[in-house]
Design a protein around this motif. Structure first.
Motif, PDB file in Angstrom:
ATOM      1  N   ASN A 143      35.654  17.742 -35.152  1.00 35.63           N
ATOM      2  CA  ASN A 143      37.123  17.777 -35.101  1.00 35.63           C
ATOM      3  C   ASN A 143      37.714  19.025 -35.755  1.00 35.63           C
ATOM      4  O   ASN A 143      38.629  18.959 -36.578  1.00 35.63           O
ATOM      5  CB  ASN A 143      37.704  16.523 -35.763  1.00 35.63           C
ATOM      6  CG  ASN A 143      39.181  16.331 -35.435  1.00 35.63           C
ATOM      7  OD1 ASN A 143      39.615  16.637 -34.327  1.00 35.63           O
ATOM      8  ND2 ASN A 143      39.955  15.849 -36.387  1.00 35.63           N
ATOM      9  N   ASP A 144      37.183  20.164 -35.360  1.00 36.57           N
ATOM     10  CA  ASP A 144      37.722  21.402 -35.924  1.00 36.57           C
ATOM     11  C   ASP A 144      37.576  22.540 -34.918  1.00 36.57           C
ATOM     12  O   ASP A 144      36.704  22.505 -34.046  1.00 36.57           O
ATOM     13  CB  ASP A 144      36.990  21.755 -37.220  1.00 36.57           C
ATOM     14  CG  ASP A 144      37.731  22.812 -38.042  1.00 36.57           C
ATOM     15  OD1 ASP A 144      38.908  23.092 -37.712  1.00 36.57           O
ATOM     16  OD2 ASP A 144      37.146  23.344 -38.994  1.00 36.57           O
ATOM     17  N   VAL A 145      38.461  23.524 -35.055  1.00 38.71           N
ATOM     18  CA  VAL A 145      38.416  24.705 -34.200  1.00 38.71           C
ATOM     19  C   VAL A 145      37.465  25.733 -34.805  1.00 38.71           C
ATOM     20  O   VAL A 145      37.507  26.001 -36.006  1.00 38.71           O
ATOM     21  CB  VAL A 145      39.828  25.316 -34.048  1.00 38.71           C
ATOM     22  CG1 VAL A 145      39.757  26.732 -33.500  1.00 38.71           C
ATOM     23  CG2 VAL A 145      40.669  24.449 -33.127  1.00 38.71           C
TER      24      VAL A 145
ATOM     25  N   LYS B 183      49.826  15.565 -29.834  1.00 35.63           N
ATOM     26  CA  LYS B 183      48.830  16.540 -29.390  1.00 35.63           C
ATOM     27  C   LYS B 183      47.475  15.921 -29.051  1.00 35.63           C
ATOM     28  O   LYS B 183      46.715  16.483 -28.255  1.00 35.63           O
ATOM     29  CB  LYS B 183      48.638  17.607 -30.464  1.00 35.63           C
ATOM     30  CG  LYS B 183      47.997  17.088 -31.741  1.00 35.63           C
ATOM     31  CD  LYS B 183      47.699  18.218 -32.723  1.00 35.63           C
ATOM     32  CE  LYS B 183      46.922  17.703 -33.929  1.00 35.63           C
ATOM     33  NZ  LYS B 183      46.551  18.789 -34.860  1.00 35.63           N
TER      34      LYS B 183
ATOM     35  N   SER C 141      45.579  22.809 -33.175  1.00 32.10           N
ATOM     36  CA  SER C 141      44.605  23.001 -34.244  1.00 32.10           C
ATOM     37  C   SER C 141      44.402  24.492 -34.518  1.00 32.10           C
ATOM     38  O   SER C 141      44.305  24.923 -35.678  1.00 32.10           O
ATOM     39  CB  SER C 141      43.267  22.355 -33.873  1.00 32.10           C
ATOM     40  OG  SER C 141      43.402  20.950 -33.761  1.00 32.10           O
TER      41      SER C 141
ATOM     42  N   LYS D 148      37.426  24.074 -29.733  1.00 34.05           N
ATOM     43  CA  LYS D 148      37.491  22.923 -30.634  1.00 34.05           C
ATOM     44  C   LYS D 148      36.328  21.980 -30.358  1.00 34.05           C
ATOM     45  O   LYS D 148      36.169  21.446 -29.261  1.00 34.05           O
ATOM     46  CB  LYS D 148      38.799  22.163 -30.507  1.00 34.05           C
ATOM     47  CG  LYS D 148      38.855  20.976 -31.478  1.00 34.05           C
ATOM     48  CD  LYS D 148      40.230  20.477 -31.778  1.00 34.05           C
ATOM     49  CE  LYS D 148      40.178  19.422 -32.885  1.00 34.05           C
ATOM     50  NZ  LYS D 148      41.498  18.886 -33.226  1.00 34.05           N
TER      51      LYS D 148
ATOM     52  N   LYS E  19      47.442  26.057 -36.307  1.00 36.93           N
ATOM     53  CA  LYS E  19      47.410  25.770 -37.739  1.00 36.93           C
ATOM     54  C   LYS E  19      46.374  26.635 -38.446  1.00 36.93           C
ATOM     55  O   LYS E  19      46.662  27.220 -39.510  1.00 36.93           O
ATOM     56  CB  LYS E  19      47.106  24.292 -37.967  1.00 36.93           C
ATOM     57  CG  LYS E  19      47.128  23.888 -39.441  1.00 36.93           C
ATOM     58  CD  LYS E  19      46.908  22.383 -39.604  1.00 36.93           C
ATOM     59  CE  LYS E  19      46.948  21.992 -41.083  1.00 36.93           C
ATOM     60  NZ  LYS E  19      46.739  20.531 -41.260  1.00 36.93           N
ATOM     61  N   LYS E  20      45.185  26.735 -37.862  1.00 35.99           N
ATOM     62  CA  LYS E  20      44.109  27.498 -38.507  1.00 35.99           C
ATOM     63  C   LYS E  20      44.467  28.975 -38.611  1.00 35.99           C
ATOM     64  O   LYS E  20      44.147  29.638 -39.608  1.00 35.99           O
ATOM     65  CB  LYS E  20      42.810  27.316 -37.724  1.00 35.99           C
ATOM     66  CG  LYS E  20      41.598  27.923 -38.406  1.00 35.99           C
ATOM     67  CD  LYS E  20      40.322  27.293 -37.880  1.00 35.99           C
ATOM     68  CE  LYS E  20      39.150  27.580 -38.798  1.00 35.99           C
ATOM     69  NZ  LYS E  20      37.972  26.777 -38.481  1.00 35.99           N
TER      70      LYS E  20
ATOM     71  N   ASP F  72      45.515  19.471 -28.198  1.00 35.42           N
ATOM     72  CA  ASP F  72      44.736  19.192 -29.409  1.00 35.42           C
ATOM     73  C   ASP F  72      44.100  20.479 -29.930  1.00 35.42           C
ATOM     74  O   ASP F  72      44.192  20.811 -31.124  1.00 35.42           O
ATOM     75  CB  ASP F  72      43.663  18.151 -29.096  1.00 35.42           C
ATOM     76  CG  ASP F  72      42.948  17.664 -30.351  1.00 35.42           C
ATOM     77  OD1 ASP F  72      43.566  17.676 -31.433  1.00 35.42           O
ATOM     78  OD2 ASP F  72      41.779  17.269 -30.248  1.00 35.42           O
ATOM     79  N   SER F  73      43.462  21.218 -29.038  1.00 36.04           N
ATOM     80  CA  SER F  73      42.819  22.469 -29.456  1.00 36.04           C
ATOM     81  C   SER F  73      43.848  23.540 -29.780  1.00 36.04           C
ATOM     82  O   SER F  73      43.688  24.300 -30.749  1.00 36.04           O
ATOM     83  CB  SER F  73      41.863  22.961 -28.361  1.00 36.04           C
ATOM     84  OG  SER F  73      42.511  23.009 -27.102  1.00 36.04           O
TER      85      SER F  73
END
Length: 324
Positions: free
Chosen positions: A197-199, A68, A79, A192, A82-83, A75-76
């Protein structure tokens, strides 16, 4: 009920893939070293097209090996999955991608779609017009309505949840998609941040058009898409106010026309076909109901809104309400 994630497709995959020796060797051989930055009218776009079947598997192999982090879209997306805990039930996830009609964007879109399919995530890809200048910006926005915004509206009418990924793609189009998507009923917007490095879940309030502006625009549209300034004044439509909001454009010395994207937007509120004597109420996740009496339609709408449902009501020659 599906969890629909809507995302633009940029060219970060192409840029990042140049770190792979096999991809870089082939790209350099074709003279495409800056393939992620090619303009829409660059002749080398056609070179990508003519070598599409060779480049696609090469790029897909790179993506599968890298995972990803190979592109902003995945990537976004992963993420956010998952969130939001959507990764626990992949069978409920549906990803709607849209790319521009340039060969480098198409290539990235097809490869990302193939990767998602192999990961067991349903996906589809739409191709929208490229925005290359101020003149083509509004054409691109109209196409975005046809192929993306109305799709969001359809997803919502089927009772699905819609999430807009504002991370990839060109920022002006993404900003417009976000606003129009909220108008069409999108549930949530996310972005993101690479810095940490987080959404981040962005504020996603339900948006409706100002009733005053909506009334003016629908009155304008019901009398024709082009009106003289005198006729507009007779109808009580302040065309100069609408012009400052970029909702209408001047045509000639004494005429105004609704912007094309505004006509598309009005489709979210009022079908501009022949007037009907019936009142149609559409409730999110339920079958539509048709009434012959406006009061009955309004009372039914209000009852559903009190239940927390999103409702769209077609009232002939008036307003197509949207909201909860």
């Amino acid at each position: 009920m599906a969890k629909v994630h809507v995302s633009a497709v940029g060219t970060s995959l192409l840029k990042n893939s140049l770190s792979d020796g096999r991809v870089k060797e082939e790209v350099d051989r074709l003279g495409l070293g800056d393939w992620d930055r090619l303009k829409f009218d660059d002749d080398r776009q056609n070179k990508i097209g003519s070598n599409f079947n060779r480049l696609e598997p090469l790029l897909l192999n790179y993506l599968k090996g890298k995972g990803k982090v190979a592109c902003a879209e995945l990537d976004s997306l992963f993420s956010a999955l998952k969130k939001l805990e959507h990764d626990k039930k992949k069978e409920e996830v549906h990803v709607f991608l849209y790319a521009t009609n340039t060969w480098n964007s198409r290539l990235a879109g097809e490869v990302i779609k193939s990767y998602l399919d192999e990961e067991g995530i349903r996906s589809e890809l739409a191709i929208v017009k490229t925005i290359s200048s101020e003149e083509t910006f509004y054409e691109g926005i109209e196409d975005l309505f046809d192929k993306v915004i109305y799709k969001i509206l359809k997803f919502k009418e089927e009772g699905n949840e819609v999430y807009i990924n504002a991370t990839p793609g060109f920022k002006p189009e993404t900003a417009f998609l976000t606003l129009a998507g909220l108008l069409a009923g999108a549930d949530l917007i996310y972005y993101k941040y690479q810095e940490f490095n987080d959404v981040v879940i962005l504020p996603s309030p339900p948006i409706i058009f100002s009733p005053r502006y909506l009334e003016w625009l629908i009155r304008f549209a019901n009398c024709g898409y082009t009106l003289s300034e005198k006729r507009a004044e007779e109808l009580g439509i302040p065309v100069k106010v609408l012009e400052t909001k970029n909702l209408v454009e001047r045509k000639g010395e004494d005429a105004y026309r609704l912007k094309g994207w505004v006509r598309k937007m009005l489709g979210l509120y009022l079908p501009l076909a022949a007037p009907s004597s019936q009142y149609k109420v559409i409730v999110e996740g339920e079958e539509e109901k048709v009434f012959n009496d406006e009061r009955e339609a309004y009372e039914y709408m209000e009852a559903k809104r009190r239940e927390g449902k999103r409702v769209r009501v077609e009232v002939p020659d008036k307003v197509y309400f949207l909201g909860t």
